[in-house]
Design a protein around this motif. Structure first.
Motif, mmCIF file in Angstrom:
data_model
loop_
_atom_site.group_PDB
_atom_site.id
_atom_site.type_symbol
_atom_site.label_atom_id
_atom_site.label_comp_id
_atom_site.label_asym_id
_atom_site.label_seq_id
_atom_site.Cartn_x
_atom_site.Cartn_y
_atom_site.Cartn_z
ATOM 1 N N UNK A 280 30.776 -17.367 1.392
ATOM 2 C CA UNK A 280 30.391 -16.503 0.265
ATOM 3 C C UNK A 280 30.053 -17.372 -0.941
ATOM 4 N N UNK A 281 28.787 -17.328 -1.392
ATOM 5 C CA UNK A 281 28.460 -18.012 -2.649
ATOM 6 C C UNK A 281 28.991 -17.178 -3.815
ATOM 7 N N UNK A 282 29.716 -17.823 -4.729
ATOM 8 C CA UNK A 282 30.305 -17.098 -5.861
ATOM 9 C C UNK A 282 30.150 -17.928 -7.120
ATOM 10 N N UNK A 283 30.275 -17.260 -8.259
ATOM 11 C CA UNK A 283 30.295 -17.968 -9.544
ATOM 12 C C UNK A 283 31.611 -17.625 -10.211
ATOM 13 N N UNK A 284 32.433 -18.642 -10.451
ATOM 14 C CA UNK A 284 33.817 -18.394 -10.852
ATOM 15 C C UNK A 284 34.161 -19.107 -12.149
ATOM 16 N N UNK A 285 34.981 -18.437 -12.969
ATOM 17 C CA UNK A 285 35.574 -19.111 -14.116
ATOM 18 C C UNK A 285 36.573 -20.161 -13.605
ATOM 19 N N UNK A 286 36.798 -21.194 -14.391
ATOM 20 C CA UNK A 286 37.705 -22.255 -13.974
ATOM 21 C C UNK A 286 39.123 -21.774 -13.748
ATOM 22 N N UNK A 287 39.519 -20.693 -14.439
ATOM 23 C CA UNK A 287 40.891 -20.209 -14.287
ATOM 24 C C UNK A 287 40.984 -18.964 -13.399
ATOM 25 N N UNK A 288 39.905 -18.646 -12.667
ATOM 26 C CA UNK A 288 39.965 -17.491 -11.753
ATOM 27 C C UNK A 288 40.933 -17.781 -10.617
ATOM 28 N N UNK A 289 41.750 -16.804 -10.279
ATOM 29 C CA UNK A 289 42.651 -16.993 -9.143
ATOM 30 C C UNK A 289 41.915 -16.648 -7.851
ATOM 31 N N UNK A 290 42.450 -17.163 -6.751
ATOM 32 C CA UNK A 290 41.855 -16.858 -5.457
ATOM 33 C C UNK A 290 41.941 -15.354 -5.184
ATOM 34 N N UNK A 291 43.040 -14.733 -5.626
ATOM 35 C CA UNK A 291 43.196 -13.283 -5.449
ATOM 36 C C UNK A 291 42.045 -12.526 -6.113
ATOM 37 N N UNK A 292 41.758 -12.882 -7.362
ATOM 38 C CA UNK A 292 40.679 -12.189 -8.066
ATOM 39 C C UNK A 292 39.333 -12.457 -7.401
ATOM 40 N N UNK A 293 39.107 -13.680 -6.970
ATOM 41 C CA UNK A 293 37.829 -14.001 -6.327
ATOM 42 C C UNK A 293 37.646 -13.177 -5.059
ATOM 43 N N UNK A 294 38.714 -13.071 -4.261
ATOM 44 C CA UNK A 294 38.627 -12.329 -2.999
ATOM 45 C C UNK A 294 38.380 -10.843 -3.267
ATOM 46 N N UNK A 295 39.110 -10.279 -4.213
ATOM 47 C CA UNK A 295 39.004 -8.837 -4.452
ATOM 48 C C UNK A 295 37.769 -8.475 -5.286
ATOM 49 N N UNK A 296 37.557 -9.212 -6.384
ATOM 50 C CA UNK A 296 36.532 -8.792 -7.343
ATOM 51 C C UNK A 296 35.158 -9.384 -7.044
ATOM 52 N N UNK A 297 35.124 -10.644 -6.638
ATOM 53 C CA UNK A 297 33.820 -11.283 -6.432
ATOM 54 C C UNK A 297 33.320 -11.084 -5.004
ATOM 55 N N UNK A 298 34.217 -11.186 -4.038
ATOM 56 C CA UNK A 298 33.807 -11.058 -2.645
ATOM 57 C C UNK A 298 33.919 -9.601 -2.187
ATOM 58 N N UNK A 299 34.847 -8.851 -2.773
ATOM 59 C CA UNK A 299 34.922 -7.420 -2.468
ATOM 60 C C UNK A 299 35.804 -7.070 -1.291
ATOM 61 N N UNK A 300 36.646 -8.003 -0.857
ATOM 62 C CA UNK A 300 37.605 -7.696 0.210
ATOM 63 C C UNK A 300 38.910 -7.256 -0.462
ATOM 64 N N UNK A 301 39.223 -5.970 -0.371
ATOM 65 C CA UNK A 301 40.348 -5.433 -1.148
ATOM 66 C C UNK A 301 41.606 -5.213 -0.309
#
Lengths: 155, 303
Positions: A14-35
């Motif tokens: 999954x290509x994503x654009x993340x803030x330096x302090x984004x947690x893996x949890x937020x990336x998985x749920x909010x950016x990738x959409x796996x809830x």
């Protein structure tokens, strides 16, 4: 500042654009959409956010998403084989290891990691392996029975 | 969530140049302490340097003295046969950090540099006379005894631009044993209410040298010279252990906080220090004692 990154989750890149302090949890749920992975305490206490990084359980709420680049991340969605539930998922259903369900994804991930590492665990080993996962319904007995049943089913 | 720069260093030199450029960079290994602190209201640093991909910092070498790379995880330490048999207090401690998930990401380097007076591995590193290697781009390497590293809660004597490279624990004389025991309210995701570590060496039945250190009863991990003196020259009999307890309580300077008040901590540190010394002596005698020493002791022992 957004950082372009690629996260490998359940065998997909999954290509994503993340803030330096984004947690893996937020990336998985909010950016990738796996809830399936849940936000519980969001403070490294409850285990609802458990995922595997390179096969080892990790609390994704307190892991920086950008640190997971180059690793294989497995979420609860990655445990099934297509529509076919894994042994541990089936056992949770069969044994009544699910009450409200909120802790279940984290429990499944921890239990899955345990059985991969130790296919024939004792009840004490199961309880220790799940000791970082809190069930607010306190349904621990059936959860432990489900893990035992899954171990038997795959023996 | 703010504007955070993030770099992943893959070599020590790269990490040193990133932390030595005057930009107030913060090093992150597993990240658990850093993010939990940010949740507690402290800002995440504006500049994060991740060192978790530096393979050179990952190893455990037990061929002489024990050298723990900064990235040695609690899971790695718990699983090391050499650490379990020789530097057992450290295995006792790493085995009860957080949960499996915490032990997979939490590192000895992060633990030591976070400098919490409640860290599990701190008291074992004190009684085992550990030292650390700090490296900077400008100054090269310097060795710091662990006693001189921790200067206060969350504070170390490391200078800006310095990176922890490894933790070195000397080998022990024959007939030595060590242990770490903590008082806990629950089995997992716990932090010591109080804790104690002991390392002893025996000549026959008699303790000829001893070190005792205390967890979560002062602004840093504390040595307890009174507890150590109380057991030297004895066989670790009940009278000696009672004197160890009194010595540990006397040397402690606990505070009251959310998890326990000062009086309770002062009373309990004696009990826990006594147990740590007892287990260390048993191990020095060659008796098998489970790792970690903590839950077994709490549940099964009549002592």
């Amino acid at each position: 500042m957004k950082h372009a990154a690629t996260l490998n989750v359940n065998g997909m890149a999954y290509p994503v654009e993340l803030e330096g302090d984004a947690t893996l949890l937020d990336a998985i749920r909010e950016d990738i959409g796996l809830t399936g992975t849940k936000t519980g305490c969001d403070d490294c206490e409850c285990g609802a956010c458990m995922v595997m990084i390179d096969g080892r359980p990790v609390n994704s709420c307190t892991y920086l998403a950008l640190q997971a680049q180059g690793s294989e991340i497995t979420t609860v969605e990655g445990l099934a084989d297509g529509d076919e539930l894994s042994a541990i998922q089936s056992a949770f259903l069969d044994q009544g290891g699910v009450q409200c369900g909120y802790c279940t994804p984290g429990m499944l991930v921890s239990a899955h990691a345990l059985l991969r590492h130790n296919p024939d665990p004792s009840e004490e080993e199961i309880r220790l392996a799940l000791s970082g996962n809190l069930c607010r319904c306190t349904g621990y007995a059936k959860i432990a029975e489900a893990v035992m049943a899954a171990a038997k089913a795959t023996a | 969530m703010g504007d955070v720069a993030f770099h992943t260093a893959t070599t020590v030199d790269e990490a040193l140049s990133l932390v030595g450029d005057g930009s107030d960079a913060k090093v992150v290994a597993g990240g658990s302490d850093l993010i939990v602190q940010a949740r507690g209201g402290r800002d995440l640093p504006a500049n994060v340097v991740a060192i978790h991909r530096i393979e050179a910092l990952r190893g455990i070498d037990a061929s002489g003295d024990l050298t723990l790379g900064a990235l040695a995880s609690h899971a790695d330490i718990t699983a090391s046969a050499a650490i379990r048999s020789t530097w057992t207090a450290l295995a006792d401690a790493s085995a009860i950090v957080g949960s499996h998930a915490t032990r997979n990401v939490g590192t000895i380097g992060g633990n030591v540099m976070n400098a919490s007076p409640a860290m599990e591995t701190g008291a074992p590193l004190l009684v085992l006379d550990a030292r650390v290697t700090l490296r900077s781009a400008a100054g090269g390497d310097r060795t710091v005894p662990i006693d001189e590293l921790w200067t206060g809660p969350g504070r170390t004597s490391a200078q800006p631009g310095e990176l922890l490279i490894d933790v070195v624990v000397p080998s022990l004389p024959a007939h030595s044993g060590s242990a770490y025991v903590r008082l806990e309210y629950r089995r997992a995701m716990e932090i010591a209410i109080v804790g104690a570590s002991a390392c002893v060496t025996l000549d026959g039945d008699v303790v000829t040298s001893a070190a005792v250190a205390l967890t979560a009863v002062g602004p840093t991990l504390l040595r307890s010279p009174s507890a150590a003196a109380a057991v030297i020259g004895t066989t670790g009999d009940a009278a000696a252990l009672a004197a160890v307890a009194a010595g540990a309580s006397a040397d402690a300077s606990p505070i009251s906080d959310l998890r326990a008040n000062e009086d309770y901590r002062r009373a309990m540190i004696g009990v826990i220090a006594k147990r740590a010394v007892d287990v260390a002596i048993r191990r020095a005698r060659g008796e098998e004692f489970p790792i970690p020493a903590t839950p077994v002791f709490m549940e099964g022992s009549a002592r």
